[in-house]
Design a protein around this motif. Structure first.
Motif, mmCIF file in Angstrom:
data_model
loop_
_atom_site.group_PDB
_atom_site.id
_atom_site.type_symbol
_atom_site.label_atom_id
_atom_site.label_comp_id
_atom_site.label_asym_id
_atom_site.label_seq_id
_atom_site.Cartn_x
_atom_site.Cartn_y
_atom_site.Cartn_z
ATOM 1 N N PRO A 101 0.818 -1.219 0.000
ATOM 2 C CA PRO A 101 0.000 0.000 0.000
ATOM 3 C C PRO A 101 0.849 1.265 0.000
ATOM 4 N N SER A 105 -1.217 5.661 3.354
ATOM 5 C CA SER A 105 -2.404 4.896 3.760
ATOM 6 C C SER A 105 -2.097 4.123 5.041
ATOM 7 N N ILE A 109 -3.766 -2.177 7.400
ATOM 8 C CA ILE A 109 -2.433 -2.577 6.933
ATOM 9 C C ILE A 109 -1.621 -3.095 8.112
ATOM 10 N N ASN A 206 -7.768 -0.146 -0.453
ATOM 11 C CA ASN A 206 -6.421 0.435 -0.512
ATOM 12 C C ASN A 206 -5.812 0.307 -1.901
ATOM 13 N N GLU A 210 -4.937 3.675 -4.343
ATOM 14 C CA GLU A 210 -3.511 3.920 -4.526
ATOM 15 C C GLU A 210 -3.270 5.194 -5.345
#
Length: 399
Positions: A101, A105, A109, A206, A210
Motif C-alpha cells: 500500500p 495509507s 495494513i 487500498n 492507490e
C-alpha cells in the motif's frame, strides 16, 4: 489478518501467484493459503466450489444487518457466510502478500495503526479532515477488474489470466441496492460493489485508492502540508492555513477526489485550529497523541459503579451508559462479563495511546484487575487445583 504471517510465506504466495495460469492453479494457491491460515493440509476449495462462490445468485452468500451510527443514520453491514468468509480470508492473504500500500495509507495494513495515522499530525496549527461518502459501496466491480489488468496483479487477456481476475471480482463484490440521484430524484439502483463486512473489502479499497493517495500526496507536498488516509478518513495538517473554501488547495483536492470517482461527505468536513481540541480518527493530536478527558471519565464511572454496587447491579447501570456512548446496539451481552470485556477493551486502547507506563492507565488497570470476574474465577480454579484436586478445578471451570 489476526494470525502472524511470515515474510517467507508471503514470498512463496507471491511466487505462486505470479506463476499461476488457470483456475486449477488458482485453487491450488487458495488451498495453500488455507493451510497457512488454518493449519489444515486438506483441500478447502476446487473449481466447482469456486464457481459456486462466484455465482451472485448463490443462496446465502451474505446476510445483512443494520447498525445505528452516532449521528442517527444507519450503516448496512453485509456479513459473509462462514464458508465464504474462509475463502475471502484466503484471498485477503494473497493480496496482502503481493500488494504494497501507499505510504500515506494507514487503514487495514499490518504494521500500521490508527495511532501511527494520528501521530504525524501532532503539533500543527491546522488540522483539516475530509470523509469520503459511501466508501465501500462507491467502488464498483468494473474498477476492480480494470485495476487487476495491471501490475502487480497482471490478470489480463494478454497473458490469459483474465478469468482469474474475473472470478476474484465476482467473489469480492455483491449486488446491493443503492440510492443514486438521477435527474434530481433519488432512485434505487442495483450495483455490484464492495460489501462492508467482507474481510477482503479493506485491502481492495487500498488498492483502488492507490492513485488517490499518490495524487493527494503530490498536492500536499506542493503546499507543504502533511497528508494521510485511514480508510475513508482523509487528513491534512500544517502550520499555515491553505484550507479556506474555494482556495486553490481545496479546489485541487476536491477535483482529484472527484476524478477518482469518490464523493466528499460535506457535513463531516472540518477545519480544527490549534486553540480547540484537534482530533484525527478520534485521537487528540494538539501536542501529542491522547484520548479525550471524557474517555477516561467514562472508564472511571464504570469502575466506580462496579466497586460500589457489585457486578450484577453495575452491569444494568452500565448498559444504558454503553448504548448512549456507542450509538448502536448490534450485540449486547446479557451478563456482567460483557461489561468486563468492554472495559478491558477500553483499557487496552488507553494503553496503546498513552503507553503501558502511564500512571492513569496503570491506576485504572489495577482497579479493573481487582474487580475482574475472569481473574477471580481463574484464581479460584488455581486454588482448587492446588489445595483440593484437579477434578474439582475442572468441574468449577465448566460451571
Amino acid at each position: 489478518m489476526n494470525k502472524y504471517i511470515s515474510s517467507e510465506d508471503k514470498v512463496k504466495i507471491k511466487e505462486k501467484f505470479e506463476k499461476m495460469s488457470d483456475l486449477k492453479e488458482f485453487c491450488n494457491l487458495l488451498n495453500h493459503c488455507y493451510s497457512i491460515l488454518f493449519s489444515d493440509e486438506s483441500n478447502f476449495i476446487d473449481e466447482e466450489k469456486l464457481k459456486r462462490f462466484a455465482n451472485q445468485n448463490s443462496q446465502n452468500r451474505y446476510h445483512y444487518f443494520e447498525i445505528k451510527k452516532k449521528d442517527g443514520s444507519t450503516r448496512i453491514i453485509h456479513a459473509p457466510s462462514s464458508e465464504l468468509k474462509v475463502l475471502l480470508k484466503c484471498l485477503n492473504l494473497i493480496f496482502h502478500s503481493i500488494f504494497i500500500p501507499h505510504h500515506a495509507s494507514y487503514g487495514f495494513i499490518y504494521g500500521r495503526s490508527i495511532l501511527d495515522n494520528a501521530k504525524i499530525h501532532c503539533k500543527n496549527n491546522y488540522v483539516f479532515n475530509l470523509d469520503l461518502q459511501d466508501f465501500f459501496s462507491s467502488i464498483e466491480i468494473g474498477r476492480i477488474l480494470k485495476r487487476f489488468n495491471y501490475p502487480p496483479f497482471s490478470l489480463n487477456k494478454d497473458n490469459g489470466r483474465e478469468i482469474i481476475g474475473n472470478y476474484i471480482g465476482w467473489i469480492a463484490c455483491e449486488e446491493i441496492d443503492l440510492e443514486e440521484e438521477v435527474n434530481g430524484k433519488l432512485l434505487k439502483i442495483k450495483k455490484k460493489v464492495l460489501p462492508q463486512g467482507s474481510p477482503l473489502s479493506p485491502i481492495l479499497t487500498n488498492i483502488i485508492c492507490e492513485r488517490l493517495d499518490y495524487k493527494l500526496t503530490g498536492v500536499a507536498k506542493r503546499f507543504n502540508v502533511t497528508y494521510s488516509r485511514y480508510a475513508d478518513d482523509i487528513t491534512f495538517s500544517s502550520m499555515h492555513n491553505v484550507y479556506q473554501e474555494k482556495s486553490i488547495f481545496r479546489n485541487e483536492v476536491e477535483k482529484i477526489i472527484g476524478e477518482q470517482y469518490f464523493r466528499i461527505k460535506e457535513k463531516k468536513t472540518r477545519l480544527q485550529k490549534r486553540n480547540v481540541r484537534q482530533k484525527v480518527t478520534g485521537i487528540v493530536v494538539n501536542e501529542k497523541v491522547n484520548v479525550t478527558k471524557n474517555y477516561i471519565k467514562l472508564i472511571r464511572l464504570w469502575l466506580s459503579m462496579w466497586e460500589k454496587y457489585g457486578a450484577e447491579k453495575a452491569y444494568h447501570l452500565f448498559i444504558n451508559s454503553y448504548i448512549k456512548e456507542k450509538g448502536f446496539t448490534k450485540y449486547i451481552g446479557s451478563t456482567p462479563v460483557f461489561m468486563e470485556n468492554v472495559i478491558d477493551g477500553k483499557l487496552n486502547y488507553l494503553k496503546m495511546i498513552k503507553g503501558e507506563s502511564n500512571s492513569t492507565y496503570q491506576s485504572l488497570r489495577e482497579r479493573f484487575n481487582r474487580l475482574s470476574i475472569k481473574n477471580a474465577k481463574m484464581n479460584k480454579i488455581l486454588d482448587l487445583w492446588e489445595f483440593e484436586s484437579i477434578e474439582k478445578a475442572i468441574e468449577y471451570y465448566y460451571r
